[in-house]
Design a protein around this motif. Structure first.
Motif, mmCIF file in Angstrom:
data_model
loop_
_atom_site.group_PDB
_atom_site.id
_atom_site.type_symbol
_atom_site.label_atom_id
_atom_site.label_comp_id
_atom_site.label_asym_id
_atom_site.label_seq_id
_atom_site.Cartn_x
_atom_site.Cartn_y
_atom_site.Cartn_z
ATOM 1 N N ILE A 84 5.942 6.777 -6.285
ATOM 2 C CA ILE A 84 5.016 6.176 -5.330
ATOM 3 C C ILE A 84 5.834 5.396 -4.310
ATOM 4 C CG2 ILE A 84 3.054 4.621 -5.041
ATOM 5 C CD1 ILE A 84 2.575 5.178 -8.138
ATOM 6 N N ARG A 85 5.708 5.796 -3.057
ATOM 7 C CA ARG A 85 6.440 5.113 -1.982
ATOM 8 C C ARG A 85 5.491 4.159 -1.264
ATOM 9 N NH1 ARG A 85 11.150 5.825 0.955
ATOM 10 N NH2 ARG A 85 11.020 5.148 3.112
ATOM 11 N N LEU A 86 5.922 2.904 -1.156
ATOM 12 C CA LEU A 86 5.126 1.881 -0.503
ATOM 13 C C LEU A 86 5.528 1.740 0.968
ATOM 14 C CD1 LEU A 86 5.175 -0.849 -3.292
ATOM 15 C CD2 LEU A 86 3.551 1.014 -2.950
ATOM 16 N N HIS A 87 4.678 1.085 1.739
ATOM 17 C CA HIS A 87 4.922 0.925 3.170
ATOM 18 C C HIS A 87 6.218 0.172 3.446
ATOM 19 C CE1 HIS A 87 3.402 -3.082 2.374
ATOM 20 N NE2 HIS A 87 3.747 -3.440 3.600
ATOM 21 N N ASP A 132 -7.935 6.933 -11.715
ATOM 22 C CA ASP A 132 -7.628 6.136 -10.534
ATOM 23 C C ASP A 132 -6.667 5.016 -10.893
ATOM 24 O OD1 ASP A 132 -9.629 7.186 -8.459
ATOM 25 O OD2 ASP A 132 -10.910 6.753 -10.181
ATOM 26 N N LEU A 133 -5.829 4.631 -9.928
ATOM 27 C CA LEU A 133 -4.940 3.487 -10.080
ATOM 28 C C LEU A 133 -5.028 2.621 -8.836
ATOM 29 C CD1 LEU A 133 -1.640 4.895 -11.584
ATOM 30 C CD2 LEU A 133 -3.225 3.313 -12.625
ATOM 31 N N TYR A 134 -4.935 1.332 -9.027
ATOM 32 C CA TYR A 134 -4.945 0.370 -7.934
ATOM 33 C C TYR A 134 -3.498 -0.047 -7.703
ATOM 34 C CZ TYR A 134 -6.377 -3.839 -5.364
ATOM 35 O OH TYR A 134 -6.562 -4.817 -4.411
ATOM 36 N N VAL A 135 -2.958 0.243 -6.522
ATOM 37 C CA VAL A 135 -1.538 0.046 -6.227
ATOM 38 C C VAL A 135 -1.092 -1.405 -6.431
ATOM 39 C CG1 VAL A 135 0.245 0.235 -4.445
ATOM 40 C CG2 VAL A 135 -1.429 2.072 -4.740
ATOM 41 N N PRO A 136 -1.796 -2.428 -5.916
ATOM 42 C CA PRO A 136 -1.339 -3.798 -6.172
ATOM 43 C C PRO A 136 -1.248 -4.136 -7.669
ATOM 44 C CG PRO A 136 -2.868 -3.804 -4.346
ATOM 45 C CD PRO A 136 -2.893 -2.412 -4.938
ATOM 46 N N ILE A 154 -4.280 9.806 -2.009
ATOM 47 C CA ILE A 154 -4.117 8.396 -1.656
ATOM 48 C C ILE A 154 -5.342 7.991 -0.858
ATOM 49 C CG2 ILE A 154 -2.695 6.707 -0.429
ATOM 50 C CD1 ILE A 154 -0.324 8.614 -0.832
ATOM 51 N N SER A 155 -5.934 6.853 -1.206
ATOM 52 C CA SER A 155 -7.112 6.384 -0.473
ATOM 53 C C SER A 155 -6.723 6.067 0.971
ATOM 54 C CB SER A 155 -7.704 5.149 -1.152
ATOM 55 O OG SER A 155 -6.830 4.045 -0.989
ATOM 56 N N PRO A 156 -7.683 6.090 1.891
ATOM 57 C CA PRO A 156 -7.362 5.798 3.293
ATOM 58 C C PRO A 156 -6.675 4.439 3.490
ATOM 59 C CG PRO A 156 -9.546 6.733 3.145
ATOM 60 C CD PRO A 156 -9.081 6.498 1.744
ATOM 61 N N SER A 157 -7.008 3.465 2.657
ATOM 62 C CA SER A 157 -6.380 2.141 2.771
ATOM 63 C C SER A 157 -4.976 2.126 2.183
ATOM 64 C CB SER A 157 -7.232 1.099 2.051
ATOM 65 O OG SER A 157 -7.236 1.349 0.653
ATOM 66 N N GLY A 158 -4.655 3.115 1.337
ATOM 67 C CA GLY A 158 -3.361 3.147 0.663
ATOM 68 C C GLY A 158 -3.320 2.283 -0.582
ATOM 69 N N LEU A 159 -4.441 1.672 -0.925
ATOM 70 C CA LEU A 159 -4.482 0.776 -2.079
ATOM 71 C C LEU A 159 -4.828 1.490 -3.380
ATOM 72 C CD1 LEU A 159 -6.265 -2.305 -0.479
ATOM 73 C CD2 LEU A 159 -3.829 -1.992 -0.911
ATOM 74 N N GLY A 160 -5.311 2.717 -3.292
ATOM 75 C CA GLY A 160 -5.714 3.435 -4.487
ATOM 76 C C GLY A 160 -5.098 4.821 -4.564
ATOM 77 N N LEU A 161 -4.835 5.257 -5.786
ATOM 78 C CA LEU A 161 -4.377 6.618 -6.061
ATOM 79 C C LEU A 161 -5.423 7.283 -6.940
ATOM 80 C CD1 LEU A 161 -0.648 5.879 -6.964
ATOM 81 C CD2 LEU A 161 -1.568 6.570 -4.756
ATOM 82 N N HIS A 177 0.848 -1.184 0.000
ATOM 83 C CA HIS A 177 0.000 0.000 0.000
ATOM 84 C C HIS A 177 0.888 1.240 0.000
ATOM 85 C CE1 HIS A 177 0.487 -0.869 4.330
ATOM 86 N NE2 HIS A 177 0.469 0.433 4.488
ATOM 87 N N ALA A 178 0.365 2.267 -0.621
ATOM 88 C CA ALA A 178 1.122 3.512 -0.778
ATOM 89 C C ALA A 178 1.054 4.338 0.501
ATOM 90 C CB ALA A 178 0.551 4.313 -1.937
ATOM 91 N N VAL A 179 2.191 4.924 0.859
ATOM 92 C CA VAL A 179 2.216 5.850 1.985
ATOM 93 C C VAL A 179 2.425 7.283 1.498
ATOM 94 C CG1 VAL A 179 2.917 4.152 3.706
ATOM 95 C CG2 VAL A 179 4.664 5.380 2.424
ATOM 96 N N SER A 180 2.965 7.421 0.277
ATOM 97 C CA SER A 180 3.085 8.752 -0.322
ATOM 98 C C SER A 180 3.139 8.618 -1.836
ATOM 99 C CB SER A 180 4.333 9.486 0.193
ATOM 100 O OG SER A 180 5.510 8.869 -0.285
ATOM 101 N N ALA A 181 2.754 9.687 -2.507
ATOM 102 C CA ALA A 181 2.791 9.723 -3.971
ATOM 103 C C ALA A 181 2.975 11.167 -4.399
ATOM 104 C CB ALA A 181 1.509 9.150 -4.559
ATOM 105 N N ARG A 182 3.815 11.364 -5.406
ATOM 106 C CA ARG A 182 4.059 12.720 -5.913
ATOM 107 C C ARG A 182 4.487 12.619 -7.372
ATOM 108 N NH1 ARG A 182 9.608 13.700 -6.148
ATOM 109 N NH2 ARG A 182 10.836 12.143 -5.052
ATOM 110 N N TYR A 183 4.399 13.766 -8.044
ATOM 111 C CA TYR A 183 4.889 13.843 -9.417
ATOM 112 C C TYR A 183 6.184 14.635 -9.405
ATOM 113 C CZ TYR A 183 5.344 14.968 -14.342
ATOM 114 O OH TYR A 183 5.823 15.105 -15.609
#
Length: 136
Positions: free
Chosen positions: A38-41, A84-88, A69-76, A23-29
């Motif tokens: 995209i930084r993962l946990h 939208d993007l699904y991190v997995p 970032i979605s609250p679960s960290g699974l979506g951007l 799951h994502a903890v941060s994302a930037r361009y």
């Protein structure tokens, strides 16, 4: 339709299992490298060119910079682009819907060059080219 406590517990268990993977903890361009970072946990960082991602290829740097970032960290989510993007799925190499990915692969195959493809084209040309379609 009534939602039961059991259904909620099952959904929460599925979400917890998904979060264990990635799951994502941060994302930037990053404008300098023109990449989504995209930084993962786990500490892993993905650097992806937006041109490879469905819905982001024609986006401006300003639109790409606004990432939620979605609250679960699974979506951007990119609100300006409604994309939208699904991190997995990113980790599996899926940068869009199945239909979009199929079009990308078909286009890449059509651009490919090989001696077998050249020989087949020459042989087809010697026979008069592609046959005309007949009206039924």
């Amino acid at each position: 339709m009534a939602i039961t406590d059991e259904a909620i517990q099952n959904a929460e268990a599925r979400m917890a299992a998904e979060r264990e993977h990635a799951h994502a903890v941060s994302a930037r361009y990053d404008r300098r490298s023109r990449r989504l970072i995209i930084r993962l946990h786990s500490g892993l960082e993905l650097a992806i060119p937006p041109r490879l991602v469905e819905g982001l290829s024609q986006a401006t740097p300003e639109a790409l910079s606004e990432i939620e970032i979605s609250p679960s960290g699974l979506g951007l989510h990119w609100p300006q682009l409604d994309a939208d993007l699904y991190v997995p799925a990113l980790l599996e190499g899926q940068f869009g819907s199945h239909q979009w990915m199929a079009r990308q692969m078909g286009a890449a195959g059509g651009r490919s060059r090989s001696s077998a493809k050249s020989n087949a084209s020459r042989a087809n040309g010697a026979k008069g080219g592609r046959p005309r379609k007949t009206q039924a």
